[in-house]
Design a protein around this motif. Structure first.
Motif, PDB file in Angstrom:
ATOM      1  N   ARG A 132       0.096  -9.359  -9.103  1.00  0.00           N
ATOM      2  CA  ARG A 132      -0.580  -8.446  -8.162  1.00  0.00           C
ATOM      3  C   ARG A 132       0.199  -8.325  -6.858  1.00  0.00           C
ATOM      4  O   ARG A 132       0.329  -7.230  -6.292  1.00  0.00           O
ATOM      5  CB  ARG A 132      -1.999  -8.948  -7.886  1.00  0.00           C
ATOM      6  N   THR A 135       3.086  -6.153  -7.552  1.00  0.00           N
ATOM      7  CA  THR A 135       2.644  -4.764  -7.718  1.00  0.00           C
ATOM      8  C   THR A 135       2.272  -4.140  -6.381  1.00  0.00           C
ATOM      9  O   THR A 135       2.594  -2.974  -6.103  1.00  0.00           O
ATOM     10  CB  THR A 135       1.441  -4.704  -8.670  1.00  0.00           C
ATOM     11  N   GLN A 136       1.581  -4.910  -5.528  1.00  0.00           N
ATOM     12  CA  GLN A 136       1.197  -4.400  -4.214  1.00  0.00           C
ATOM     13  C   GLN A 136       2.421  -4.091  -3.358  1.00  0.00           C
ATOM     14  O   GLN A 136       2.454  -3.072  -2.654  1.00  0.00           O
ATOM     15  CB  GLN A 136       0.294  -5.410  -3.516  1.00  0.00           C
ATOM     16  N   GLU A 138       5.400  -3.321  -4.524  1.00  0.00           N
ATOM     17  CA  GLU A 138       6.027  -2.126  -5.088  1.00  0.00           C
ATOM     18  C   GLU A 138       5.234  -0.867  -4.732  1.00  0.00           C
ATOM     19  O   GLU A 138       5.814   0.185  -4.441  1.00  0.00           O
ATOM     20  CB  GLU A 138       6.135  -2.272  -6.603  1.00  0.00           C
ATOM     21  N   GLN A 139       3.872  -0.980  -4.765  1.00  0.00           N
ATOM     22  CA  GLN A 139       3.041   0.176  -4.436  1.00  0.00           C
ATOM     23  C   GLN A 139       3.187   0.562  -2.970  1.00  0.00           C
ATOM     24  O   GLN A 139       3.223   1.750  -2.624  1.00  0.00           O
ATOM     25  CB  GLN A 139       1.570  -0.139  -4.740  1.00  0.00           C
ATOM     26  N   ALA A 140       3.285  -0.472  -2.108  1.00  0.00           N
ATOM     27  CA  ALA A 140       3.468  -0.184  -0.678  1.00  0.00           C
ATOM     28  C   ALA A 140       4.784   0.552  -0.446  1.00  0.00           C
ATOM     29  O   ALA A 140       4.845   1.520   0.336  1.00  0.00           O
ATOM     30  CB  ALA A 140       3.446  -1.494   0.113  1.00  0.00           C
ATOM     31  N   LYS A 141       5.824   0.116  -1.135  1.00  0.00           N
ATOM     32  CA  LYS A 141       7.108   0.803  -1.010  1.00  0.00           C
ATOM     33  C   LYS A 141       7.028   2.228  -1.548  1.00  0.00           C
ATOM     34  O   LYS A 141       7.536   3.181  -0.941  1.00  0.00           O
ATOM     35  CB  LYS A 141       8.188   0.020  -1.761  1.00  0.00           C
ATOM     36  N   ALA A 142       6.349   2.360  -2.715  1.00  0.00           N
ATOM     37  CA  ALA A 142       6.205   3.698  -3.303  1.00  0.00           C
ATOM     38  C   ALA A 142       5.398   4.616  -2.388  1.00  0.00           C
ATOM     39  O   ALA A 142       5.714   5.798  -2.227  1.00  0.00           O
ATOM     40  CB  ALA A 142       5.535   3.603  -4.679  1.00  0.00           C
ATOM     41  N   ASP A 143       4.325   4.067  -1.785  1.00  0.00           N
ATOM     42  CA  ASP A 143       3.506   4.868  -0.866  1.00  0.00           C
ATOM     43  C   ASP A 143       4.325   5.306   0.350  1.00  0.00           C
ATOM     44  O   ASP A 143       4.213   6.454   0.815  1.00  0.00           O
ATOM     45  CB  ASP A 143       2.288   4.060  -0.406  1.00  0.00           C
TER      46      ASP A 143
END
Length: 304
Positions: A132, A135-136, A138-143
């Motif tokens: 998690r 993933t968080q 990676e998601q923060a970077k993607a956002d």
């Protein structure tokens, strides 16, 4: 495990005496033994967990039933029935003990399984927590990347829209469009037509092309082409000429790609003059075609 198919002794007795008219000998002790046996027989755990003991009980009851069938003494029948009852009870107790042993073993297995599951769950939780966190991140970077791309796209779109609006305003200025209550009005004067004719001149076609370019950028616009003449000539001739000139402009715009459904035309003849018709210059101003452009699809109000 081998299973025994047993015929209850009570049923064997009834079959044995079915053909004779005399009543078979029985005792309350034998009846109790038969009842106990039937109860044990209806319990699947007895045959499953104590097959040997159950077989011994069945054999003992068969002996008691046989003694009753032979009309032996009641004491002998009761003795054999008592033995059968004891063996039935032994089978039942053996089945209970075997079942209890199985339950204890099963409970131990369940405890071991629960401990293993707990350790596995802890390991899985730790792994899931790490996943998690990854993933968080990676998601923060993607956002952040998406927000940056969206901001760049919005800025580019805004610049493109501003450039488009600026170009459109320049085109309208070149056509000398005027904002009125009825919408934008673009006036085509008489020199864009041949004398007393409805066909557009080459200069008139170039002006029509500019007008079509504007209309193609306003997909929701409603267009009304209105024709006018001066007061020279008959009213009927003037009305017909104004209608034909308005229709000529409409056809030219349709030929240049403007959808026909959004363009209407109307001739007014010498009505609605913009000058006095008292001299050549005034009359030339009255000989005109006006294109009314209603933006955002709003209906065009009638002339008053």
């Amino acid at each position: 495990m081998k299973k025994f198919i047993l015929l209850p002794a009570a049923f064997a007795v009834s079959v044995m005496f079915a053909a004779c008219s005399s009543t078979p000998t029985t005792t309350s002790q034998l009846d109790q033994a038969r009842g106990d046996f039937q109860a044990a027989q209806s319990n699947p755990s007895v045959a499953a967990n104590a097959p040997l003991e159950f077989k011994a009980a069945a054999d003992a009851l068969d002996r008691a039933n046989a003694a009753a069938a032979k009309r032996e003494s009641l004491d002998e029948i009761d003795k054999l029935a008592y033995i059968a009852k004891q063996k039935v009870a032994t089978a039942q107790e053996a089945a209970k003990a075997k079942q209890a042993e199985g339950e204890v073993a099963n409970a131990a297995r369940q405890r071991d399984e629960i401990r293993l599951q707990a350790r596995t769950a802890e390991a899985n939780q730790a792994r899931n927590a790490a996943d998690r966190a990854k993933t968080q991140a990676e998601q923060a970077k993607a956002d952040a990347d998406a927000a940056r791309a969206q901001a760049d796209a919005a800025a580019g779109s805004a610049r493109e829209e501003q450039a488009k609006n600026a170009a459109l305003q320049q085109q309208l200025a070149d056509l000398q469009a005027k904002q009125t209550e009825r919408g934008l009005i673009i006036t085509l004067n008489d020199v864009l037509f041949n004398v007393d004719r409805a066909e557009l001149s080459p200069e008139g076609m170039r002006t029509a092309q500019k007008l079509a370019d504007v209309l193609m950028q306003e997909p929701q616009s409603v267009v009304l082409v209105e024709g006018f003449t001066d007061s020279t000539g008959t009213s009927a001739h003037n009305l017909d000429l104004s209608q034909r000139r308005a229709e000529s402009v409409r056809n030219a715009l349709i030929g240049l790609g403007v959808p026909a459904a959004k363009i209407a035309s109307r001739g007014y003849g010498e009505a609605y003059p913009v000058a006095s018709n008292s001299d050549a210059g005034s009359r030339q101003l009255n000989r005109r075609v006006e294109i009314v452009l209603s933006q955002n699809g709003a209906p065009i109000a009638n002339r008053r």
